[in-house]
Design a protein around this motif. Structure first.
Motif, short mmCIF file in Angstrom:
data_model
loop_
_atom_site.label_atom_id
_atom_site.label_comp_id
_atom_site.label_asym_id
_atom_site.label_seq_id
_atom_site.Cartn_x
_atom_site.Cartn_y
_atom_site.Cartn_z
N ALA A 101 0.83 -1.21 0.00
CA ALA A 101 0.00 0.00 0.00
C ALA A 101 0.86 1.26 0.00
CB ALA A 101 -0.93 -0.01 1.21
N THR A 102 1.94 1.24 0.78
CA THR A 102 2.84 2.40 0.83
C THR A 102 3.53 2.59 -0.51
OG1 THR A 102 3.22 2.05 3.19
CG2 THR A 102 4.81 3.42 2.01
N HIS A 104 2.44 1.72 -3.47
CA HIS A 104 1.47 2.24 -4.44
C HIS A 104 1.19 3.72 -4.18
CE1 HIS A 104 -0.42 -1.93 -5.59
NE2 HIS A 104 0.90 -1.88 -5.77
N ARG A 105 1.16 4.11 -2.93
CA ARG A 105 0.91 5.53 -2.61
C ARG A 105 2.02 6.42 -3.14
NH1 ARG A 105 0.36 5.01 2.43
NH2 ARG A 105 2.31 5.90 3.22
N VAL A 106 3.28 5.98 -2.96
CA VAL A 106 4.41 6.77 -3.46
C VAL A 106 4.36 6.84 -4.99
CG1 VAL A 106 6.92 6.93 -3.62
CG2 VAL A 106 5.86 6.21 -1.47
N ALA A 108 1.77 6.68 -6.92
CA ALA A 108 0.68 7.58 -7.32
C ALA A 108 1.08 9.04 -7.14
CB ALA A 108 -0.58 7.26 -6.50
N GLN A 109 1.77 9.34 -6.04
CA GLN A 109 2.23 10.71 -5.80
C GLN A 109 3.23 11.17 -6.84
OE1 GLN A 109 3.79 10.24 -1.85
NE2 GLN A 109 1.81 10.59 -0.83
N ASN A 113 -2.14 9.35 -10.48
CA ASN A 113 -3.06 8.30 -10.03
C ASN A 113 -3.21 7.17 -11.04
OD1 ASN A 113 -3.62 9.52 -7.56
ND2 ASN A 113 -5.26 10.79 -8.43
#
Length: 436
Positions: A101-102, A104-106, A108-109, A113
């Motif tokens: 999850a982390t 994927h978040r990086v 996306a940032q 997205n």
């Protein structure tokens, strides 16, 4: 990645506290009848295990420091080396991964997205994890297999916190790098911190190296596909890690790996105007077609004029045993401060052993040779220690010196036999000059 200074400091502080606890426990075991050797071996193994666990879990500056130390393990005396060798070698290419999850978040940032649409495939399990980022194998939308390096969130805060705290008990780490002054190494890592955190700068460095070595028969630098401040995407390369060759390679494989590494190290300033400045085995591998693949260009030294000529002149004078001329050259270039009185023979005695690889057609790098160098410059009662303390290292040579020392450490881990004289003569200005 634990970000808070208090949490990270507590982890780092557990290392000296653990050593102290094991020392007390060791006394108890001696009283219970175990021999000094048994107790010492057990303490060394547990200390090494804790060192890896703490530095590896923290990543950041703690792990980067561990990686920097790892290339000097060849200098650790044999009776203490094995546990530290195993622990420090692990730090060259492994660390606990961040969550999917982390990651994927990086992504996306950094990539937007719709980042996933840029890949035909993306493996959520990291292929490798290092000090400030981890690498995933993926397939780019055009079918190319790529390596995606994702920076850990909070890496900047972690680096600053770690390097501050590590400087507080730098003496604890001295046994892991005999003959090396640990405190300046930590300061240098701190100085280079900002550039390593910006993956766009690293991508620019890698593009320069990839262009200079494009089509080279001996060196492969993966091309950059895309980059962002905290994500970089490069072409994927399969190969045999240098750590594997160090551990179980044949002598011919060791010799060839050492030759390629030395050639890359000495030729890059001339060919690129840059010096790869993160020498540890995790950044090198041999490809199936026999080339040296080089990765991780976050730390580089800018040498637009190539390697400084005075280094070649001094090396040649040391090889030729010209003490008076050597001392004069070192004084002229700031290695001996104005007003400092040093016997030229003592200066030659200190430097000549370091120049031994350039003195013969083929030099055999070995752990024993490196241990001898570490012992003689680290012996506080010896003349070499006194001479070394009296010499000055001009700031512009600091990074070159550390990279050379690190590369030498890897060559000694390999136990490689390399024709250094020919390589140095070809690439190091000043060494083969008619007047040198």
């Amino acid at each position: 990645m634990p970000r808070k200074t208090v949490a990270r400091t507590a982890r780092l502080a557990s290392i000296p506290l653990g050593v102290a606890g094991r020392t007390v426990g060791g006394w108890g075991k001696r009283l219970a009848g175990q021999t000094a050797d048994q107790v010492s071996a057990e303490m060394s193994a547990r200390t090494a295990e804790q060192l890896f666990a703490v530095l590896g879990q923290l990543k950041g500056g703690a792990m980067k420091f561990g990686q920097a130390l790892s290339v000097f393990e060849a200098a650790v005396p044999d009776e203490l080396a094995e546990p530290y060798r195993e622990a420090l070698t692990k730090l060259q290419s492994a660390a606990p991964p961040m969550s999917t999850a982390t990651t994927h978040r990086v992504l996306a940032q950094q990539l937007g997205n719709g980042w996933a649409s840029r890949f035909a495939e993306f493996d959520d399990t990291p292929a490798a994890a290092a000090s400030i980022g981890q690498v995933h194998r993926a397939v780019w939308h055009d079918g190319r297999v790529v390596a995606v390096k994702v920076q850990y969130p909070g890496a900047d805060e972690a680096l600053r916190s770690d390097l501050r705290q590590l400087q507080r008990f730098s003496k604890l780490f001295q046994p892991f790098a005999p003959g090396l002054d640990v405190k300046p190494l930590l300061q240098e890592l701190a100085d280079r911190m900002t550039e390593e955190l910006d993956y766009r700068a690293e991508a620019a460095n890698q593009r320069a190296f990839a262009k200079a070595f494009a089509g080279d028969a001996q060196v492969l630098v993966p091309r950059v596909v895309a980059s962002a401040p905290k994500v970089t995407i490069t072409e994927w390369v399969d190969g045999r890690p240098l750590a594997s060759i160090i551990k179980e390679g044949t002598q011919s494989e060791r010799d060839e790996a050492g030759r390629l590494l030395a050639e890359f190290h000495f030729s890059s300033p001339t060919r690129v105007g840059l010096l790869h400045s993160d020498p540890h085995p995790g950044n090198f591998m041999l490809t199936p077609d026999g080339r040296l693949c080089v990765i991780d260009f976050g730390a580089i030294a800018r040498l637009p004029e190539g390697l400084p000529r005075p280094l070649g002149v001094m090396t040649r004078l040391a090889v030729d045993g010209k003490s008076e001329e050597l001392a004069a050259q070192m004084r002229a270039d700031g290695f001996i401060r104005e007003g400092m009185k040093l016997d030229p023979e003592d200066v030659l005695g200190y430097l000549a052993p370091f120049a031994e690889p350039a003195a013969s057609e083929v030099f055999h790098f070995s752990r024993r040779w490196m241990q001898r160098q570490a012992w003689r410059v680290g012996d506080v009662k010896g003349q070499d220690f006194k001479t070394g303390r009296s010499l000055n290292l001009p700031p512009q040579y600091l990074l070159i010196q550390r990279v050379t020392a690190g590369a030498t450490g890897i060559l000694c881990q390999l136990g490689a036999r390399v024709g250094m004289r020919e390589i140095i003569s070809h690439w190091q200005p000043g060494f083969a000059d008619d007047d040198g």
